[in-house]
Design a protein around this motif. Structure first.
Motif, PDB file in Angstrom:
ATOM      1  N   GLU A  94      -1.340  31.951  19.326  1.00 62.45           N
ATOM      2  CA  GLU A  94      -0.810  32.683  20.478  1.00 62.45           C
ATOM      3  C   GLU A  94      -0.742  31.764  21.705  1.00 62.45           C
ATOM      4  OE1 GLU A  94       0.442  35.499  20.184  1.00 62.45           O
ATOM      5  OE2 GLU A  94      -0.527  36.580  18.546  1.00 62.45           O
ATOM      6  N   ASN A  95       0.117  32.144  22.660  1.00 62.70           N
ATOM      7  CA  ASN A  95       0.295  31.349  23.874  1.00 62.70           C
ATOM      8  C   ASN A  95      -0.634  31.870  24.975  1.00 62.70           C
ATOM      9  OD1 ASN A  95       1.239  29.687  25.899  1.00 62.70           O
ATOM     10  ND2 ASN A  95       3.102  30.862  26.253  1.00 62.70           N
ATOM     11  N   TYR A  96      -1.722  31.145  25.246  1.00 61.43           N
ATOM     12  CA  TYR A  96      -2.671  31.570  26.268  1.00 61.43           C
ATOM     13  C   TYR A  96      -3.509  30.370  26.708  1.00 61.43           C
ATOM     14  CZ  TYR A  96      -6.442  31.243  22.858  1.00 61.43           C
ATOM     15  OH  TYR A  96      -7.341  30.760  21.942  1.00 61.43           O
ATOM     16  N   THR A  97      -4.225  30.527  27.821  1.00 60.46           N
ATOM     17  CA  THR A  97      -5.169  29.501  28.297  1.00 60.46           C
ATOM     18  C   THR A  97      -6.462  30.191  28.725  1.00 60.46           C
ATOM     19  OG1 THR A  97      -4.335  29.624  30.576  1.00 60.46           O
ATOM     20  CG2 THR A  97      -3.340  27.971  29.123  1.00 60.46           C
ATOM     21  N   ILE A  98      -7.572  29.453  28.642  1.00 63.29           N
ATOM     22  CA  ILE A  98      -8.872  29.980  29.066  1.00 63.29           C
ATOM     23  C   ILE A  98      -9.474  29.046  30.114  1.00 63.29           C
ATOM     24  CG2 ILE A  98     -11.216  30.587  28.368  1.00 63.29           C
ATOM     25  CD1 ILE A  98     -10.255  31.257  25.649  1.00 63.29           C
ATOM     26  N   GLU A  99      -9.966  29.639  31.199  1.00 65.28           N
ATOM     27  CA  GLU A  99     -10.647  28.879  32.246  1.00 65.28           C
ATOM     28  C   GLU A  99     -11.937  29.612  32.626  1.00 65.28           C
ATOM     29  OE1 GLU A  99      -7.344  26.813  35.009  1.00 65.28           O
ATOM     30  OE2 GLU A  99      -7.330  29.001  35.034  1.00 65.28           O
ATOM     31  N   THR A 100     -12.920  28.847  33.072  1.00 63.37           N
ATOM     32  CA  THR A 100     -14.154  29.462  33.564  1.00 63.37           C
ATOM     33  C   THR A 100     -14.005  29.767  35.046  1.00 63.37           C
ATOM     34  OG1 THR A 100     -15.100  27.276  33.980  1.00 63.37           O
ATOM     35  CG2 THR A 100     -15.614  28.331  31.878  1.00 63.37           C
ATOM     36  N   GLY A 101     -14.669  30.838  35.476  1.00 62.21           N
ATOM     37  CA  GLY A 101     -14.599  31.229  36.877  1.00 62.21           C
ATOM     38  C   GLY A 101     -15.944  31.110  37.550  1.00 62.21           C
ATOM     39  N   VAL A 129      -8.609  34.522  31.082  1.00 56.92           N
ATOM     40  CA  VAL A 129      -7.683  34.315  29.967  1.00 56.92           C
ATOM     41  C   VAL A 129      -6.279  34.649  30.466  1.00 56.92           C
ATOM     42  CG1 VAL A 129      -7.113  34.881  27.584  1.00 56.92           C
ATOM     43  CG2 VAL A 129      -9.501  34.987  28.350  1.00 56.92           C
ATOM     44  N   THR A 130      -5.404  33.655  30.486  1.00 62.61           N
ATOM     45  CA  THR A 130      -4.051  33.814  31.041  1.00 62.61           C
ATOM     46  C   THR A 130      -3.006  33.650  29.955  1.00 62.61           C
ATOM     47  OG1 THR A 130      -4.784  32.938  33.183  1.00 62.61           O
ATOM     48  CG2 THR A 130      -2.425  32.932  32.760  1.00 62.61           C
ATOM     49  N   THR A 131      -1.994  34.514  29.995  1.00 65.55           N
ATOM     50  CA  THR A 131      -0.921  34.437  29.009  1.00 65.55           C
ATOM     51  C   THR A 131       0.414  34.824  29.642  1.00 65.55           C
ATOM     52  OG1 THR A 131      -0.122  35.268  26.879  1.00 65.55           O
ATOM     53  CG2 THR A 131      -1.346  36.809  28.254  1.00 65.55           C
ATOM     54  N   LYS A 132       1.489  34.249  29.106  1.00 65.30           N
ATOM     55  CA  LYS A 132       2.844  34.632  29.534  1.00 65.30           C
ATOM     56  C   LYS A 132       3.418  35.713  28.620  1.00 65.30           C
ATOM     57  CE  LYS A 132       3.939  30.165  31.647  1.00 65.30           C
ATOM     58  NZ  LYS A 132       4.858  28.995  31.641  1.00 65.30           N
ATOM     59  N   ASN A 133       2.669  36.049  27.588  1.00 65.17           N
ATOM     60  CA  ASN A 133       3.057  37.126  26.690  1.00 65.17           C
ATOM     61  C   ASN A 133       2.261  38.374  27.072  1.00 65.17           C
ATOM     62  OD1 ASN A 133       3.755  38.850  24.633  1.00 65.17           O
ATOM     63  ND2 ASN A 133       2.745  37.680  23.010  1.00 65.17           N
ATOM     64  N   LEU A 134       2.843  39.225  27.899  1.00 64.26           N
ATOM     65  CA  LEU A 134       2.113  40.381  28.416  1.00 64.26           C
ATOM     66  C   LEU A 134       1.753  41.381  27.325  1.00 64.26           C
ATOM     67  CD1 LEU A 134       3.881  41.058  31.837  1.00 64.26           C
ATOM     68  CD2 LEU A 134       2.015  39.494  31.272  1.00 64.26           C
TER      69      LEU A 134
END
Length: 251
Positions: A94-101, A129-134
């Protein structure tokens, strides 16, 4: 005779001055009459464009409390590692990214006895968790909670810079058209004509990011599980608003 000539010259000179004064006054009044049917007015205009969001960011938070700070930190680290592994496994391809906050270690106190008493330590860690696929948002929620992420702080929806600029340009165009329409309507009501635009002022630009991150938190226990059916999530549209002011001439 000389005195008589001087008197006649004085009277003649005064007559010329009065005549010139009357002529100047007539010219002034005539100019005023010519300008009488010209009006300079300021007309507001606004344009709104609804922009469909194309980026979604889900904000997870982990909260671990223990009497021992080291134990709380270790449990939080283990939970984050486990959650990341399960998210990567379940969202493979899947198209997504993960970042710590935000990462925070805070002290917890008990005041029930009237005396401040240290009862433990609270570790808070956030994952974005960010994605362009809503359409993937619901599945990310399910996977994250089942992976042990025990709090959801919200979902932020947004657009990329190119989309925002394009929407701003369209809103500006609509705002100018709105002001021109109002100016023509005013002119028509006064039996005048819209002549020209004299000045333009950019008043306000409003970009409302779509977000429910300030809404109620959705909390789950660390050990809880939710069904494999993705949670239905529907993103609202983003409002791009531009306010302008036109100074126009009616005649």
């Amino acid at each position: 005779m000389l005195i008589l000539l001087l008197s006649i010259s004085t009277i003649f000179a005064k007559s010329i001055q009065i005549s010139k004064a009357i002529e100047i006054e007539k010219q002034t009044n005539l100019k005023h009459d010519n300008e009488h049917h010209k009006f300079k007015i300021k007309v507001p205009g606004n344009g709104i464009v609804q922009l469909e969001p194309t980026i979604g960011t889900l904000i997870f938070a982990i909260e671990i409390q223990d009497k021992n700070a080291n134990v709380a930190l270790e449990r939080a680290n283990n939970l984050v590692t486990k959650a990341l592994d399960e998210i990567k496994y379940n969202l493979l391809g899947e198209n997504y990214t993960i970042e710590t906050g935000i990462f925070q270690l805070s002290l917890r106190y008990d005041y029930t006895t009237g005396v401040q008493q240290l009862v433990g330590y609270l570790v808070t860690n956030q994952l974005y968790v960010t994605t362009k696929n809503l359409q993937l948002i619901g599945k990310i929620i399910t996977v994250g909670v089942n992976a042990g992420l025990n709090r959801i702080d919200g979902i932020n929806y947004s657009n990329n810079q190119e989309e925002i600029v394009k929407a701003n340009d369209e809103a500006l165009k609509l705002a100018i058209q709105d002001a021109q329409r109002k100016a023509k309507q005013i002119a028509k009501s006064l039996n005048l004509k819209f002549s020209e635009i004299l000045d333009f002022k950019y008043l306000y630009n409003y970009n409302s990011p779509v977000s429910n991150s300030n809404g109620p938190r959705v909390a789950y226990d660390v050990d809880s599980k939710i069904s494999g059916t993705p949670t239905p999530i529907f993103a609202a549209k983003n409002n791009i608003k531009v306010d302008i002011e036109l100074k126009v001439l009616l005649k």
